[in-house]
Motif scaffolding. Structure first.
Motif, PDB file in Angstrom:
ATOM      1  N   GLN A 266       0.824  -1.198   0.000  1.00  0.00           N
ATOM      2  CA  GLN A 266       0.000   0.000   0.000  1.00  0.00           C
ATOM      3  C   GLN A 266       0.857   1.246   0.000  1.00  0.00           C
ATOM      4  O   GLN A 266       0.566   2.223  -0.725  1.00  0.00           O
ATOM      5  N   ASN A 267       1.920   1.267   0.794  1.00  0.00           N
ATOM      6  CA  ASN A 267       2.799   2.435   0.844  1.00  0.00           C
ATOM      7  C   ASN A 267       3.428   2.717  -0.518  1.00  0.00           C
ATOM      8  O   ASN A 267       3.475   3.858  -0.977  1.00  0.00           O
ATOM      9  N   VAL A 268       3.937   1.668  -1.161  1.00  0.00           N
ATOM     10  CA  VAL A 268       4.564   1.836  -2.474  1.00  0.00           C
ATOM     11  C   VAL A 268       3.541   2.344  -3.485  1.00  0.00           C
ATOM     12  O   VAL A 268       3.814   3.269  -4.263  1.00  0.00           O
ATOM     13  N   ALA A 269       2.334   1.746  -3.482  1.00  0.00           N
ATOM     14  CA  ALA A 269       1.287   2.161  -4.415  1.00  0.00           C
ATOM     15  C   ALA A 269       0.884   3.615  -4.177  1.00  0.00           C
ATOM     16  O   ALA A 269       0.636   4.367  -5.124  1.00  0.00           O
ATOM     17  N   THR A 270       0.818   4.025  -2.912  1.00  0.00           N
ATOM     18  CA  THR A 270       0.455   5.407  -2.595  1.00  0.00           C
ATOM     19  C   THR A 270       1.486   6.380  -3.136  1.00  0.00           C
ATOM     20  O   THR A 270       1.143   7.418  -3.721  1.00  0.00           O
ATOM     21  N   ALA A 271       2.760   6.069  -2.952  1.00  0.00           N
ATOM     22  CA  ALA A 271       3.818   6.941  -3.475  1.00  0.00           C
ATOM     23  C   ALA A 271       3.722   7.063  -4.989  1.00  0.00           C
ATOM     24  O   ALA A 271       3.859   8.166  -5.548  1.00  0.00           O
ATOM     25  N   ILE A 272       3.462   5.954  -5.661  1.00  0.00           N
ATOM     26  CA  ILE A 272       3.338   5.972  -7.124  1.00  0.00           C
ATOM     27  C   ILE A 272       2.138   6.806  -7.544  1.00  0.00           C
ATOM     28  O   ILE A 272       2.195   7.603  -8.491  1.00  0.00           O
ATOM     29  N   GLN A 273       1.032   6.639  -6.816  1.00  0.00           N
ATOM     30  CA  GLN A 273      -0.183   7.372  -7.146  1.00  0.00           C
ATOM     31  C   GLN A 273      -0.008   8.875  -6.944  1.00  0.00           C
ATOM     32  O   GLN A 273      -0.508   9.687  -7.733  1.00  0.00           O
ATOM     33  N   TYR A 274       0.715   9.275  -5.896  1.00  0.00           N
ATOM     34  CA  TYR A 274       0.979  10.695  -5.658  1.00  0.00           C
ATOM     35  C   TYR A 274       1.715  11.335  -6.833  1.00  0.00           C
ATOM     36  O   TYR A 274       1.623  12.542  -7.057  1.00  0.00           O
ATOM     37  N   LEU A 275       2.444  10.530  -7.596  1.00  0.00           N
ATOM     38  CA  LEU A 275       3.243  11.050  -8.701  1.00  0.00           C
ATOM     39  C   LEU A 275       2.524  10.945 -10.043  1.00  0.00           C
ATOM     40  O   LEU A 275       3.129  11.118 -11.100  1.00  0.00           O
ATOM     41  N   GLY A 276       1.236  10.655  -9.995  1.00  0.00           N
ATOM     42  CA  GLY A 276       0.408  10.710 -11.185  1.00  0.00           C
ATOM     43  C   GLY A 276       0.498   9.509 -12.105  1.00  0.00           C
ATOM     44  O   GLY A 276       0.095   9.593 -13.271  1.00  0.00           O
ATOM     45  N   ILE A 277       1.010   8.396 -11.605  1.00  0.00           N
ATOM     46  CA  ILE A 277       1.104   7.185 -12.418  1.00  0.00           C
ATOM     47  C   ILE A 277      -0.066   6.269 -12.083  1.00  0.00           C
ATOM     48  O   ILE A 277      -0.399   6.062 -10.914  1.00  0.00           O
ATOM     49  N   ASN A 278      -0.702   5.701 -13.102  1.00  0.00           N
ATOM     50  CA  ASN A 278      -1.810   4.764 -12.869  1.00  0.00           C
ATOM     51  C   ASN A 278      -1.279   3.504 -12.198  1.00  0.00           C
ATOM     52  O   ASN A 278      -0.395   2.833 -12.729  1.00  0.00           O
ATOM     53  N   VAL A 279      -1.824   3.205 -11.035  1.00  0.00           N
ATOM     54  CA  VAL A 279      -1.321   2.081 -10.254  1.00  0.00           C
ATOM     55  C   VAL A 279      -2.486   1.266  -9.710  1.00  0.00           C
ATOM     56  O   VAL A 279      -3.544   1.815  -9.372  1.00  0.00           O
ATOM     57  N   GLN A 280      -2.307  -0.040  -9.652  1.00  0.00           N
ATOM     58  CA  GLN A 280      -3.315  -0.963  -9.112  1.00  0.00           C
ATOM     59  C   GLN A 280      -2.687  -1.764  -7.987  1.00  0.00           C
ATOM     60  O   GLN A 280      -1.620  -2.353  -8.161  1.00  0.00           O
ATOM     61  N   LEU A 281      -3.337  -1.792  -6.822  1.00  0.00           N
ATOM     62  CA  LEU A 281      -2.864  -2.588  -5.690  1.00  0.00           C
ATOM     63  C   LEU A 281      -3.597  -3.923  -5.660  1.00  0.00           C
ATOM     64  O   LEU A 281      -4.826  -3.963  -5.666  1.00  0.00           O
ATOM     65  N   CYS A 282      -2.836  -5.008  -5.635  1.00  0.00           N
ATOM     66  CA  CYS A 282      -3.397  -6.351  -5.458  1.00  0.00           C
ATOM     67  C   CYS A 282      -3.019  -6.836  -4.057  1.00  0.00           C
ATOM     68  O   CYS A 282      -1.831  -6.946  -3.749  1.00  0.00           O
ATOM     69  N   SER A 283      -4.014  -7.087  -3.238  1.00  0.00           N
ATOM     70  CA  SER A 283      -3.715  -7.488  -1.865  1.00  0.00           C
ATOM     71  C   SER A 283      -4.864  -8.307  -1.311  1.00  0.00           C
ATOM     72  O   SER A 283      -5.823  -8.635  -2.023  1.00  0.00           O
ATOM     73  N   VAL A 284      -4.769  -8.632  -0.025  1.00  0.00           N
ATOM     74  CA  VAL A 284      -5.774  -9.454   0.655  1.00  0.00           C
ATOM     75  C   VAL A 284      -6.071  -8.836   2.013  1.00  0.00           C
ATOM     76  O   VAL A 284      -5.152  -8.378   2.705  1.00  0.00           O
TER      77      VAL A 284
END
Length: 639
Positions: free
Chosen positions: A294-312
């Motif tokens: 989640q942390n990595v995905a959030t950082a990517i999202q803050y920078l305007g890149i389309n990101v999808q988190l897969c988790s459980v």
């Protein structure tokens, strides 16, 4: 609802919906279908909920779950009440009013277009000729509830008893009303489904020539109700028969957790400034959304890149909270799977009075074990989305890690590995994985990039050595091809990096892992970042004067895939005073997220140009109370 969603059915017509039972503050008796509707994107058409339930609390609970609720006007003007199953009126004002089936379809269409994972409830009142007057129903209900209490009917026995008493007290009138409302809901639901099909096909069915989602009535209703965001959607509909799935340049497969940070508060009566074992310590404890993935995905999202988190997540309150908080950040939860009979991941960090991590406890068991969703949910997504990068963290067990690497290769995505911790870093190099083709070796490697800290690097190296990875013939062949000098290597490593790093074996360990992971960025805290990378033949750095000091070796000129080894120590971009450090927990995750965001851009910068930018983002997170600092978004212009 779940089966309807899996079958692609958008409209689900039924008789009534469960609800929050009276006295739920003591019994916690809440119907499971309310929770399910909060996480399943279907539109339910029903006649509200039965009036012996607590209707105001039911509506409040649905709002908490993110479920939009509206009631069909059914020919009425002005205020419309939420129906109470056998009676058209409950005394409770409906959260929103739906004019007709076209408007209901428009709302459903907009909900789907926004990619929300919660459902909708459209209440359809029982036909007026079969509605039992509210005053009569209230008296019967009160008597039935008293009789239930007197008989001791509680829990699962309560509802059947109350329903039977209501039937007896009304002389069977509720049975007639029940049949009528079910038929009416099926008719209403069918009409909504027909209108939705027209919208999805791009056809027009309005008086003003525009799809009804953009009609004046839809906009005015939107301002009054829960779907106000749909009014601002650009009025252009595609002719696609279905709403497109979220696009993702990066997919992150990793943990989503509830984080607790415990920061020591030194007592004024004592000069001790460290944690005391075997006793309680005064602390400031904060809760937030965390998890490496989640942390990595959030950082990517803050920078305007389309990101999808897969988790459980688990089927518990923490799971509902985590998915809700994820959506609030602007990240989709559609690939976050709920696992029954499991607890949502939690992470507890214990920090000293200088905010430095002393120890942490992580319960990530929900990510371990067999995941049938790998083939049914995540693999099809990767196949359709074709991301440029797949980031995988080591919170998954070894077998699942192997599966993710395989999926990344099949989707032709580059794979980045975040080791997470000393213990979990070993999962990449297990004895059972030594002959696995998923991990691979140069040139057919499964992982392109890893970002361990110095201790995690040591752990990865130790695990690979213990499992015999360095005894493989293909490892020797790849290592020989790197062109490393047979003598004087220690002095050269010292000159290129730092004497203490060489004494600790950090450059040497990263070199030995290069055949499996051709780019390793070792995070060294106050010492910076050590980049160790296999260069391809023809890489401009091999002949660049400005990069010559970082060329550790050159491969044989005829080698088809290996050009040499690049090693460079990037010193810290800033020295952060201890008093300015708020938390260290997400700094490394921020670093990786920024690196991947930079590499996933349409015209990416070279990796060497991204490392100092990523270090700046880590500093921002060190000074932030958030797991990942929102200030990272300011770095977008530098990528």
């Amino acid at each position: 609802m779940v089966l309807a969603h899996l079958a692609g059915i958008k409209i689900f017509a039924t008789g009534g919906l469960g609800g929050v039972h009276r006295g739920s503050e003591a019994t916690m008796d809440i119907s499971a279908d309310l929770t399910e509707l909060g996480r399943t994107p279907v539109t339910v058409v029903s006649s509200g909920c039965k009036s012996f339930l607590d209707i105001p609390r039911t509506l409040e609970y649905l709002e908490t779950q993110g479920v939009g609720v509206g009631t069909f006007a059914d020919g009425r003007d002005g205020t419309v009440e939420f129906p109470a199953f056998w009676t058209r009126d409950s005394g409770i004002k409906s959260p929103a009013i739906i004019k007709d089936e076209r408007e209901a379809a428009a709302i459903t269409y907009a909900q789907s277009a926004l990619g929300l994972s919660s459902g909708l409830l459209f209440a359809n009142p029982v036909p007026s000729q079969y509605s039992i007057p509210k005053s009569q129903m209230d008296a019967i209900m009160a008597q039935a509830i008293l009789d239930a209490e007197a008989s001791g009917s509680t829990g699962s026995d309560n509802t059947p008893f109350v329903l039977a008493r209501i039937r007896d007290l009304t002389g069977g009138q509720t049975i007639t009303a029940n049949r009528a409302l079910v038929e009416a809901n099926v008719v209403r639901g069918t009409k909504v489904a027909c209108q939705l099909a027209k919208l999805q096909a791009g056809s027009v069915d309005t008086d003003n020539g525009k799809p009804s989602i953009y009609s004046d009535n839809a906009v005015s209703t939107a301002r009054e109700g829960f779907w106000n965001e749909t009014a601002s959607i650009d009025p252009v509909l595609t002719s696609s028969p279905k709403v497109e799935e979220e696009q993702a340049d990066v997919v992150v497969a990793g943990s989503l957790a509830i984080d607790l940070a415990c920061d020591l508060i030194p007592t004024k009566r004592s000069s001790l400034d460290s944690l005391q074992l075997q006793t309680s310590n005064p602390a400031k404890i904060t809760q937030g959304l965390g998890g490496v993935g989640q942390n990595v995905a959030t950082a990517i999202q803050y920078l305007g890149i389309n990101v999808q988190l897969c988790s459980v997540v688990g089927d518990d309150a923490a799971g509902v909270t985590a998915r809700s908080m994820l959506r609030a950040k602007g990240l989709s939860s559609s690939a976050v799977i709920e696992r029954s009979s499991c607890q949502t991941a939690q992470y507890v960090a214990v920090n000293d009075d200088r905010k430095k991590l002393v120890m942490a406890m992580a319960d990530m068991a929900t990510l371990e074990g067999n995941h049938p969703q790998m083939e049914t949910v995540w693999k099809p997504r990767l196949s359709r989305q074709k991301p440029k990068w797949l980031v995988v963290d080591a919170n998954w067990d070894s077998g699942t890690l192997k599966q993710w690497i395989r999926l990344g290769k099949e989707a032709r995505a580059q794979v980045a590995f975040e080791p997470v911790s000393v213990a979990k870093a070993r999962r990449l190099f297990t004895t059972t994985a030594i002959d696995d083709v998923e991990l691979g070796i140069l040139p057919d490697r499964g992982i392109s990039l890893a970002t361990p800290n110095d201790m995690e690097l040591w752990s990865m190296h130790a695990a690979a050595q213990e499992a015999g990875f360095f005894d493989r013939d293909d490892w020797w062949q790849a290592t020989d091809a790197l062109g490393l000098p047979s003598s004087g290597s220690t002095d050269k490593l010292v000159s290129m990096t730092d004497r203490m790093l060489v004494v600790r074996g950090i450059p040497q360990q990263s070199i030995k892992l290069l055949p499996f992971i051709p780019t390793i960025l070792t995070k060294l805290g106050q010492e910076g970042v050590l980049m160790t990378q296999v260069l391809r033949p023809g890489d401009s750095r091999l002949t660049s004067r400005s990069h010559s000091q970082y060329i550790l070796s050159r491969a044989d000129i005829d080698h088809p895939t290996i050009g040499g080894v690049y090693m460079r120590l990037f010193r810290p971009v800033a020295e952060v005073p201890e008093k300015d450090v708020v938390s260290v927990n997400g700094a490394g995750d921020s670093f990786l997220g920024i690196i991947i965001a930079g590499l996933a851009k349409e015209n990416p910068k070279a990796l060497v140009d991204l490392i100092d930018i990523a270090q700046q983002g880590s500093v921002m997170t060190l000074k932030s109370k958030e797991a990942v600092s929102p200030e990272i978004g300011k770095l977008k212009v530098l990528l």
